[in-house]
Design a protein around this motif. Structure first.
Motif, PDB file in Angstrom:
ATOM      1  N   GLN A  36       0.862  -1.184   0.000  1.00  0.00           N
ATOM      2  CA  GLN A  36       0.000   0.000   0.000  1.00  0.00           C
ATOM      3  C   GLN A  36       0.896   1.232   0.000  1.00  0.00           C
ATOM      4  O   GLN A  36       1.502   1.587   1.009  1.00  0.00           O
ATOM      5  N   LEU A  37       0.963   1.884  -1.148  1.00  0.00           N
ATOM      6  CA  LEU A  37       1.947   2.940  -1.340  1.00  0.00           C
ATOM      7  C   LEU A  37       1.637   4.186  -0.515  1.00  0.00           C
ATOM      8  O   LEU A  37       2.526   5.006  -0.295  1.00  0.00           O
ATOM      9  N   TRP A  38       0.383   4.363  -0.061  1.00  0.00           N
ATOM     10  CA  TRP A  38       0.032   5.540   0.738  1.00  0.00           C
ATOM     11  C   TRP A  38       0.443   5.379   2.202  1.00  0.00           C
ATOM     12  O   TRP A  38       0.300   6.291   2.992  1.00  0.00           O
ATOM     13  N   THR A  39       0.983   4.217   2.552  1.00  0.00           N
ATOM     14  CA  THR A  39       1.497   3.987   3.901  1.00  0.00           C
ATOM     15  C   THR A  39       3.024   4.042   3.849  1.00  0.00           C
ATOM     16  O   THR A  39       3.624   4.381   2.838  1.00  0.00           O
ATOM     17  N   ASP A  40       3.645   3.670   4.947  1.00  0.00           N
ATOM     18  CA  ASP A  40       5.110   3.636   4.996  1.00  0.00           C
ATOM     19  C   ASP A  40       5.678   2.289   4.555  1.00  0.00           C
ATOM     20  O   ASP A  40       6.880   2.051   4.712  1.00  0.00           O
ATOM     21  N   GLN A  41       4.846   1.418   4.018  1.00  0.00           N
ATOM     22  CA  GLN A  41       5.346   0.126   3.569  1.00  0.00           C
ATOM     23  C   GLN A  41       6.416   0.307   2.491  1.00  0.00           C
ATOM     24  O   GLN A  41       6.213   1.068   1.532  1.00  0.00           O
ATOM     25  N   PRO A  42       7.527  -0.381   2.610  1.00  0.00           N
ATOM     26  CA  PRO A  42       8.536  -0.306   1.548  1.00  0.00           C
ATOM     27  C   PRO A  42       8.065  -1.056   0.315  1.00  0.00           C
ATOM     28  O   PRO A  42       7.269  -1.995   0.398  1.00  0.00           O
ATOM     29  N   LEU A  43       8.552  -0.643  -0.838  1.00  0.00           N
ATOM     30  CA  LEU A  43       8.284  -1.391  -2.058  1.00  0.00           C
ATOM     31  C   LEU A  43       8.939  -2.769  -1.977  1.00  0.00           C
ATOM     32  O   LEU A  43       9.947  -2.952  -1.287  1.00  0.00           O
TER      33      LEU A  43
END
Length: 253
Positions: A36-43
């Motif tokens: 989820q790119l709108w969170t701080d999750q790394p790619l």
């Protein structure tokens, strides 16, 4: 030995999910990993046995802020390593941007189920598309749901497989393992309901929601065929290319 294939889904906004592609992939034995790119999750760190699905959203591939530049860099790596990738809407544009293409405002925004003449949006296959296994079994012309205001500028390095009068690159090959679809054939009922309720671009044409049942009846079989073909191509790619089905691939954001 090739691991169970994993579909890495990069989602830029909550309401634009994988739709029927996620269910189709799981039916075929793929594992899903969602970022989820709108969170701080790394790619995701690309690893053996992975293919990437890059979804849509209201951002622009030309954005120089937020996480779009990071996503462009990932796509540059996917293209360079020939890792299987499919981009939808913004995802197509980010893949094209990553290979040096130009993204510009479309001559006319394409929105919803119906074109300006009140007819269902349709795409027409090019000769290249009619020959390509990605479109095997897909009708010509084919239905599509539209939601975009930008487009990929035509150029020789992008093989156009389906087009429309208002937007040339509707379905395109961007490399030996990378494809993109400008419109939406991944939709299911829940997604359409959320989009018409929440998307600022669709609210002015909310009356088109009454076409959703008939539209989905025409669209979903096409989506299952198209994306089923892509999953087959991705599986074959992972099984045949030792550079992406062997040791872990390293990528630095």
């Amino acid at each position: 030995m090739l691991r169970t294939p994993q579909l890495c889904i990069v989602q830029t906004i909550a309401r634009e999910g994988p739709g029927l592609i996620g269910a189709l992939a799981m039916e075929r034995g793929w594992q899903l990993q969602v970022t989820q790119l709108w969170t701080d999750q790394p790619l995701p760190q690309p690893q053996q046995g992975q293919a990437f699905l890059l979804l849509g959203g209201p951002a622009s591939a030309n954005d120089g802020h937020g996480r779009i530049p990071e996503l462009v860099r990932l796509c540059q790596y996917l293209l360079a390593q020939r890792i299987p990738a499919m981009g939808i809407c913004l995802g197509l544009q980010v893949l094209a941007k990553a290979r040096g293409g130009v993204i510009r405002a479309a001559r006319q925004r394409e929105l919803g189920w119906l074109d300006p003449q009140g007819q269902p949006w349709t795409l027409h296959q090019t000769p290249a598309g009619r020959r390509h296994p990605l479109l095997r079994g897909v009708p010509d012309p084919l239905p599509v749901f539209q939601l975009h205001g930008e487009e990929v500028v035509p150029e020789r390095s992008v093989e156009t497989m389906a087009s429309s009068p208002l937007c040339h690159n509707q379905i395109a090959a961007l490399g030996p393992a990378a494809y993109g679809v400008q419109g939406h054939m991944e939709l299911d009922q829940a997604m359409v309901e959320h989009w018409f309720a929440e998307d600022d671009d669709l609210r002015p044409i909310a009356h088109q929601a009454r076409f959703s049942q008939a539209g989905l009846e025409a669209l979903m079989p096409v989506g299952r065929t198209l994306y089923g073909n892509w999953l087959t191509l991705a599986s074959r790619r992972l099984a045949s290319d030792p550079a992406i089905s062997g040791d872990e691939v390293k990528w630095t954001p």
